[in-house]
Design a protein around this motif. Structure first.
Motif, PDB file in Angstrom:
ATOM      1  N   UNK B 137       0.832  -1.204   0.000  1.00  0.00           N
ATOM      2  CA  UNK B 137       0.000   0.000   0.000  1.00  0.00           C
ATOM      3  C   UNK B 137       0.863   1.248   0.000  1.00  0.00           C
ATOM      4  N   UNK B 143      -4.074   3.388   8.119  1.00  0.00           N
ATOM      5  CA  UNK B 143      -4.826   2.316   8.780  1.00  0.00           C
ATOM      6  C   UNK B 143      -4.475   0.985   8.127  1.00  0.00           C
ATOM      7  N   UNK B 145      -5.952  -1.924   6.146  1.00  0.00           N
ATOM      8  CA  UNK B 145      -7.211  -2.046   5.412  1.00  0.00           C
ATOM      9  C   UNK B 145      -7.915  -3.398   5.512  1.00  0.00           C
ATOM     10  N   UNK B 146      -7.196  -4.477   5.847  1.00  0.00           N
ATOM     11  CA  UNK B 146      -7.880  -5.769   5.869  1.00  0.00           C
ATOM     12  C   UNK B 146      -8.505  -6.077   7.228  1.00  0.00           C
ATOM     13  N   UNK B 152     -14.448  -1.700   2.760  1.00  0.00           N
ATOM     14  CA  UNK B 152     -13.605  -1.941   1.585  1.00  0.00           C
ATOM     15  C   UNK B 152     -13.488  -0.691   0.729  1.00  0.00           C
ATOM     16  N   UNK B 153     -14.590   0.077   0.632  1.00  0.00           N
ATOM     17  CA  UNK B 153     -14.628   1.188  -0.308  1.00  0.00           C
ATOM     18  C   UNK B 153     -13.662   2.296   0.091  1.00  0.00           C
ATOM     19  N   UNK B 154     -13.247   3.054  -0.906  1.00  0.00           N
ATOM     20  CA  UNK B 154     -12.351   4.176  -0.655  1.00  0.00           C
ATOM     21  C   UNK B 154     -13.119   5.281   0.061  1.00  0.00           C
ATOM     22  N   UNK B 156     -12.095   8.211   0.860  1.00  0.00           N
ATOM     23  CA  UNK B 156     -11.718   9.581   0.525  1.00  0.00           C
ATOM     24  C   UNK B 156     -12.597  10.144  -0.576  1.00  0.00           C
ATOM     25  N   UNK B 157     -13.469   9.340  -1.105  1.00  0.00           N
ATOM     26  CA  UNK B 157     -14.229   9.732  -2.270  1.00  0.00           C
ATOM     27  C   UNK B 157     -15.436  10.569  -1.884  1.00  0.00           C
ATOM     28  N   UNK B 160     -19.673  10.121  -4.743  1.00  0.00           N
ATOM     29  CA  UNK B 160     -20.622   9.019  -4.875  1.00  0.00           C
ATOM     30  C   UNK B 160     -21.765   9.190  -3.893  1.00  0.00           C
ATOM     31  N   UNK B 167     -24.199   1.604   0.358  1.00  0.00           N
ATOM     32  CA  UNK B 167     -23.362   1.691   1.550  1.00  0.00           C
ATOM     33  C   UNK B 167     -24.218   1.802   2.795  1.00  0.00           C
TER      34      UNK B 167
END
Lengths: 192, 167
Positions: B137, B143, B145-146, B152-154, B156-157, B160, B167
């Motif tokens: 990464x 952080x 991530x797993x 799972x989703x980003x 920072x976006x 959406x 979500x």
């Protein structure tokens, strides 16, 4: 039954090229127009693309470069693999966050004027990869001129996007890259 | 003497007694558990023993069990005896608030890459690892991530609509 042969020139006359050209004064053996437009014509018909292909959209691009679709028809025969020689950065495929700085570096190495086309859903918006590791659209790191949607887009779509770039290139003012607006745009990406 | 699951189990129990437990054989592959402070001792024994000869570390990774209070993080070692072609699996469990585990890099060079990856995704702190930093990464990631608490989703976006994306 074979199809009748058709040419791009739909009219009865073959003066179409001149008719579609820029505004100006023309006559027998001469044509006068502004420098902007001549430079635009020259640039838009001799774009050197730099393919930055990471996945399946890159395969579609290979088809686009092949003889069937033939990007060379648009003056883009010469695909350069040094960013310093190229005019158009074609980003095709998923860009992981770790790849982001590489894309930006390649963009920075290109000389002005430079254009960017994002091919495919991943390069445009991250596509189906809404995940921690994938950049959600390359416009987060470099300014993008044309987006080609599709997953992956067909070669026709890439050609359409390329023609849109040609339109932009042909109409661009020679002063645009020196303007405050353009500097502000690059500034918003942290590029001096 | 052929290296069989029974023979490995017997040798381990003779040597470590209560320290090895939870023996099972899913799909014929011997699997057992040991306290996390004991991991290097067991690995060293499996490596050095003239009959066992587990000298190849096939895989090393973590699993996060959020419901398993006090034992949230499992670190799993897959070992291979290349001479007799026998594989075994060793698990250790750790509290997620203190995910310190001794590194296996001194014993198996291949653990270097895999421990970095495990640190990258699960935050397991391998004590003694020569270069424990993120490997897959981006380095700015703050952080792991797993781990199951992170979506799972980003995150920072901004563009959406959550409702449209379930979500």
């Amino acid at each position: 039954m074979s199809r009748p042969v058709q040419y791009n020139i739909n009219g009865e006359s073959d003066l179409k090229l001149v008719r579609e050209g820029p505004e100006g004064l023309g006559g027998e053996g001469f044509f006068a127009t502004s420098l902007d437009k001549v430079v635009g014509l020259a640039r838009k018909n001799s774009i050197w693309p730099l393919p930055f292909a990471t996945s399946c959209c890159g395969i579609e691009f290979m088809a686009t470069m092949g003889s069937h679709y033939d990007l060379a028809r648009f003056g883009a025969e010469r695909v350069g693999f040094s960013p310093r020689q190229c005019d158009l950065l074609m980003v095709m495929g998923t860009i992981a966050k770790k790849m982001g700085p590489v894309v930006k570096q390649v963009y920075l190495q290109m000389a002005e004027p430079r254009w960017v086309i994002a091919v495919g859903a991943c390069a445009c918006s991250g596509g189906i990869f809404d995940t921690y590791s994938v950049l959600q659209g390359i416009d987060q790191i470099v300014p993008v001129d044309v987006y080609v949607p599709g997953c992956p887009p067909r070669p026709e779509a890439i050609l359409d996007g390329f023609m849109k770039v040609q339109e932009l290139v042909g109409q661009e003012s020679l002063r645009r890259r020196n303007g405050e607006k353009y500097k502000a745009l690059l500034g918003s990406y942290g590029i001096q | 003497m052929a290296v069989t699951n029974e023979m490995i189990k017997q040798k381990l129990t003779e040597k470590f007694g209560e320290q090895v437990s939870g023996f099972e054989e899913p799909y014929g592959m011997l699997t057992f558990e040991t306290p996390k402070d004991n991991n290097l001792k067991v690995l060293q024994f499996l490596f050095d023993d003239e009959e066992l000869r587990f000298r190849f570390l096939t895989d090393l990774q973590a699993v996060h069990f959020p419901a398993n209070t006090g034992r949230e993080l499992a670190v799993v070692y897959h070992l291979h005896n290349l001479v007799d072609n026998v594989r075994i699996r060793m698990k250790i469990f750790s509290d997620i608030s203190h995910p310190e585990v001794y590194t296996a890099t001194k014993l198996y060079a291949s653990a270097n890459w895999m421990e970095r990856e495990t640190y990258d995704f699960y935050g397991v702190n391998f004590i003694g690892h020569p270069n424990l930093k993120r490997i897959l990464n981006v380095e700015e990631m703050d952080y792991f991530p797993m781990r199951k608490e992170f979506p799972l989703e980003d995150q920072t976006r901004r563009d959406k609509d959550d409702e449209m994306f379930g979500r």
